[in-house]
Design an enzyme around this catalytic site. Structure first.
Site, PDB file in Angstrom:
ATOM      1  N   ASN A  94       0.834  -1.210   0.000  1.00 18.43           N
ATOM      2  CA  ASN A  94       0.000   0.000   0.000  1.00 18.43           C
ATOM      3  C   ASN A  94       0.871   1.263   0.000  1.00 18.43           C
ATOM      4  OD1 ASN A  94       0.963   0.177   2.588  1.00 18.43           O
ATOM      5  ND2 ASN A  94      -1.018   0.483   3.566  1.00 18.43           N
ATOM      6  N   PHE A 137       2.749   2.586   2.211  1.00 15.25           N
ATOM      7  CA  PHE A 137       2.777   3.432   3.408  1.00 15.25           C
ATOM      8  C   PHE A 137       4.226   3.810   3.731  1.00 15.25           C
ATOM      9  CE2 PHE A 137       2.751   3.427   8.268  1.00 15.25           C
ATOM     10  CZ  PHE A 137       2.630   4.801   8.317  1.00 15.25           C
ATOM     11  N   ASP A 143      -4.007  -2.994   0.226  1.00 16.15           N
ATOM     12  CA  ASP A 143      -3.809  -2.937   1.672  1.00 16.15           C
ATOM     13  C   ASP A 143      -4.160  -4.309   2.243  1.00 16.15           C
ATOM     14  OD1 ASP A 143      -4.285  -2.419   4.488  1.00 16.15           O
ATOM     15  OD2 ASP A 143      -4.096  -0.308   3.915  1.00 16.15           O
ATOM     16  N   LYS A 147      -4.004  -3.416  13.060  1.00 14.37           N
ATOM     17  CA  LYS A 147      -4.856  -4.009  12.019  1.00 14.37           C
ATOM     18  C   LYS A 147      -4.004  -4.670  10.937  1.00 14.37           C
ATOM     19  CE  LYS A 147      -8.902  -0.973  12.248  1.00 14.37           C
ATOM     20  NZ  LYS A 147      -9.599   0.132  11.564  1.00 14.37           N
ATOM     21  N   THR A 148      -2.903  -4.021  10.587  1.00 12.02           N
ATOM     22  CA  THR A 148      -2.039  -4.578   9.531  1.00 12.02           C
ATOM     23  C   THR A 148      -1.509  -5.944   9.948  1.00 12.02           C
ATOM     24  OG1 THR A 148      -1.470  -2.425   8.648  1.00 12.02           O
ATOM     25  CG2 THR A 148       0.081  -4.203   8.210  1.00 12.02           C
ATOM     26  N   ARG A 206      -7.112 -21.285   1.389  1.00 13.54           N
ATOM     27  CA  ARG A 206      -7.955 -21.521   0.213  1.00 13.54           C
ATOM     28  C   ARG A 206      -7.163 -22.049  -0.978  1.00 13.54           C
ATOM     29  NH1 ARG A 206     -12.263 -17.018  -1.686  1.00 13.54           N
ATOM     30  NH2 ARG A 206     -12.223 -17.430  -3.915  1.00 13.54           N
ATOM     31  N   TYR A 254       2.977  -2.600  17.780  1.00 17.20           N
ATOM     32  CA  TYR A 254       3.836  -3.424  16.921  1.00 17.20           C
ATOM     33  C   TYR A 254       4.088  -4.787  17.578  1.00 17.20           C
ATOM     34  CZ  TYR A 254       7.959  -4.559  14.032  1.00 17.20           C
ATOM     35  OH  TYR A 254       8.858  -5.151  13.177  1.00 17.20           O
ATOM     36  N   TYR A 266      -3.822 -21.421  12.697  1.00 11.45           N
ATOM     37  CA  TYR A 266      -4.225 -21.837  11.339  1.00 11.45           C
ATOM     38  C   TYR A 266      -3.525 -23.144  10.967  1.00 11.45           C
ATOM     39  CZ  TYR A 266      -7.224 -18.108   9.588  1.00 11.45           C
ATOM     40  OH  TYR A 266      -8.286 -17.280   9.353  1.00 11.45           O
TER      41      TYR A 266
HETATM   42  P1  NAD Z   1       9.486  -1.294   5.560  1.00 16.07           P
HETATM   43  O1  NAD Z   1       8.673  -0.292   6.305  1.00 16.07           O
HETATM   44  O2  NAD Z   1      10.530  -0.819   4.635  1.00 16.07           O
HETATM   45  O3  NAD Z   1       8.552  -2.308   4.766  1.00 16.07           O
HETATM   46  C1  NAD Z   1       7.226  -2.595   5.127  1.00 16.07           C
HETATM   47  C2  NAD Z   1       6.396  -2.593   3.836  1.00 16.07           C
HETATM   48  O4  NAD Z   1       5.039  -2.937   4.164  1.00 16.07           O
HETATM   49  C3  NAD Z   1       6.333  -1.223   3.176  1.00 16.07           C
HETATM   50  O5  NAD Z   1       6.558  -1.349   1.793  1.00 16.07           O
HETATM   51  C4  NAD Z   1       4.922  -0.736   3.478  1.00 16.07           C
HETATM   52  O6  NAD Z   1       4.439   0.186   2.519  1.00 16.07           O
HETATM   53  C5  NAD Z   1       4.166  -2.043   3.488  1.00 16.07           C
HETATM   54  N1  NAD Z   1       2.915  -1.964   4.256  1.00 16.07           N
HETATM   55  C6  NAD Z   1       2.726  -1.456   5.495  1.00 16.07           C
HETATM   56  N2  NAD Z   1       1.445  -1.581   5.859  1.00 16.07           N
HETATM   57  C7  NAD Z   1       0.798  -2.200   4.830  1.00 16.07           C
HETATM   58  C8  NAD Z   1      -0.539  -2.599   4.604  1.00 16.07           C
HETATM   59  N3  NAD Z   1      -1.498  -2.390   5.515  1.00 16.07           N
HETATM   60  N4  NAD Z   1      -0.834  -3.197   3.419  1.00 16.07           N
HETATM   61  C9  NAD Z   1       0.105  -3.410   2.465  1.00 16.07           C
HETATM   62  N5  NAD Z   1       1.392  -3.040   2.626  1.00 16.07           N
HETATM   63  C10 NAD Z   1       1.739  -2.450   3.800  1.00 16.07           C
HETATM   64  O7  NAD Z   1      10.129  -2.240   6.691  1.00 16.07           O
HETATM   65  P2  NAD Z   1      11.121  -3.477   6.554  1.00 16.07           P
HETATM   66  O8  NAD Z   1      12.274  -3.204   7.437  1.00 16.07           O
HETATM   67  O9  NAD Z   1      11.351  -3.843   5.161  1.00 16.07           O
HETATM   68  O10 NAD Z   1      10.266  -4.617   7.278  1.00 16.07           O
HETATM   69  C11 NAD Z   1       9.601  -5.643   6.549  1.00 16.07           C
HETATM   70  C12 NAD Z   1       9.016  -6.639   7.515  1.00 16.07           C
HETATM   71  O11 NAD Z   1      10.051  -7.229   8.318  1.00 16.07           O
HETATM   72  C13 NAD Z   1       8.008  -6.034   8.488  1.00 16.07           C
HETATM   73  O12 NAD Z   1       6.947  -6.947   8.676  1.00 16.07           O
HETATM   74  C14 NAD Z   1       8.793  -5.896   9.762  1.00 16.07           C
HETATM   75  O13 NAD Z   1       7.970  -5.957  10.893  1.00 16.07           O
HETATM   76  C15 NAD Z   1       9.737  -7.092   9.688  1.00 16.07           C
HETATM   77  N6  NAD Z   1      10.946  -6.861  10.486  1.00 16.07           N
HETATM   78  C16 NAD Z   1      11.902  -5.981  10.078  1.00 16.07           C
HETATM   79  C17 NAD Z   1      13.017  -5.770  10.881  1.00 16.07           C
HETATM   80  C18 NAD Z   1      14.115  -4.807  10.487  1.00 16.07           C
HETATM   81  O14 NAD Z   1      15.045  -4.628  11.257  1.00 16.07           O
HETATM   82  N7  NAD Z   1      14.111  -4.217   9.326  1.00 16.07           N
HETATM   83  C19 NAD Z   1      13.146  -6.456  12.089  1.00 16.07           C
HETATM   84  C20 NAD Z   1      12.140  -7.326  12.471  1.00 16.07           C
HETATM   85  C21 NAD Z   1      11.045  -7.552  11.651  1.00 16.07           C
END
Ligand code: NAD
Ligand code: UDP
Length: 312
Positions: free
Chosen positions: A33, A35, A57, A90-91, A105, A144, A158
């Site tokens: 999305n 964000f 989203d 929610k995400t 599915r 978070y 699941y």
């Molecule tokens: P990021 O913010 O760069 O990437 C998250 C992506 O999710 C973004 O592209 C954002 O636009 C998209 N997004 C957010 N909400 C959304 C929604 N409702 N619908 C569709 N898309 C949505 O962060 P990242 O560092 O790349 O993290 C990616 C994943 O890895 C996340 O789930 C994060 O929790 C997990 N994570 C990252 C780290 C880290 O250190 N980078 C550590 C632990 C976990």
């Protein structure tokens, strides 16, 4: 050729994962999305006919016939996930329900990008997967942390109730190219501040620790996790056990950027974990000899070079 869906695919980690999955000859659908992600992160993949981007989203249902799903959609830096905490929950929760429903599915295998934040401010160090964590359920990080904890519970249930093929990885602090320079995380903040000659902002006394993993090591771990036997579901820590204080990180960034920036100290955010280091014994054993290969200095140099190009 497998059809693979990556939610959050236009983000920092997601874009690297999409690139790697395409390189391995898969068809990739990137769902985002935007964000915190950016089309620019995946622009170079658009010429590949096996790559498809969809603005969507994850809190809304989505269906596609795919073989595998990597569920990464969720803002990851504290200022971003605290911007709209209810949306963050929610995400993680509705997003997981929608993706798990779809996996059920279409009989897809689904991997959840969970986090070391499920351990909260840990009282056990380093953190093994068996540790249940120390999370404040009503603090500023809870949207978070608890969202991700609930997502883990959804994945497990699941699997147990509906036989969905799941994988859970707990990602520790990851950095690298295509991080958003202004997302407020420590590695991007320090590098941008050093390159611009601005003050380096250490929160608190700087003695808190984190373990920093370069993104390529994480992507390798994710792909190996997805390839494990269906009976192996995790959770598995994926991180680099090298542990540094924020003072050590600031000094390293100053040294590598040859910057004259000054270090200043600002208040520590509430519930900021004091220490963090993954126990990666399970990953080493189960992920076919996986372990992090890129040391902090090498990874920081790659990231610094990247930030130089985008800041200029
Ligand atoms: P990021 O913010 O760069 O990437 C998250 C992506 O999710 C973004 O592209 C954002 O636009 C998209 N997004 C957010 N909400 C959304 C929604 N409702 N619908 C569709 N898309 C949505 O962060 P990242 O560092 O790349 O993290 C990616 C994943 O890895 C996340 O789930 C994060 O929790 C997990 N994570 C990252 C780290 C880290 O250190 N980078 C550590 C632990 C976990
Ligand atoms: N931090 C800091 N200065 C900054 C940004 C972050 O000292 O400009 C600290 C932060 O308080 C935390 C650590 O660096 O102790 C890691 O922060 P980050 O937001 O990158 O990740 P997380 O706290 O989610 O592990």
């Amino acid at each position: 050729m497998k059809k693979i869906l990556v939610t959050g695919g236009a983000g920092f980690i997601g874009s690297h994962l999409c690139e790697r999955l395409l390189k391995e000859g898969n068809e990739v659908i990137c769902l985002d999305n935007y964000f915190t992600g950016d089309k620019k992160n995946v622009l170079h993949l658009l010429e590949n006919p096996y790559f498809e981007m969809i603005r969507h989203d994850v809190t809304e249902p989505f269906f596609a016939e795919v073989d595998e799903i990597y569920n990464l959609a969720c803002p990851a830096s504290p200022p971003h996930y605290q911007y709209n905490p209810i949306k963050t929950i929610k995400t993680s929760v509705l997003g997981s329900i929608n993706m798990l429903g779809m996996a059920k599915r279409v009989n897809a295998k689904i991997l959840q990008a969970s986090t070391s934040e499920v351990y909260g401010d840990p009282e056990v160090h380093p953190q093994p997967e068996s540790y249940w964590g120390n999370v404040n359920p009503i603090g500023p990080r809870s949207c978070y942390d608890e969202g991700k904890r609930c997502a883990e519970s959804l994945f497990i249930n699941y699997n147990q109730q509906n036989g969905v093929k799941i994988k859970i990885i707990r990602i520790f602090n990851t950095y690298g190219t295509r991080m958003n320079p202004y997302d407020g995380r420590v590695v991007s903040n320090f590098i941008v501040q050093a390159l611009k000659g601005e003050n380096i902002t250490i929160y608190g006394d700087g003695k808190q620790t984190r373990s920093f993993q370069y993104v390529d090591d994480l992507v390798e771990g994710m792909i190996r996790m997805m390839a494990t036997d269906d009976t192996f579901i995790g959770p598995v820590n994926i991180g680099n056990p090298g542990e540094y204080t924020m003072i050590e990180l600031a000094e390293k960034v100053l040294e590598l950027t040859r910057s004259n920036s000054k270090i200043i100290f600002e208040p520590l955010p509430q519930d900021d974990p004091m220490q963090r280091k993954p126990d990666i014994s399970i990953a080493r054993k189960e992920l076919n000899g996986w372990e992090p290969k890129i040391e902090l200095e090498e990874g920081l140099n790659k990231t610094i070079n990247y930030f130089k190009t985008i800041i200029a």
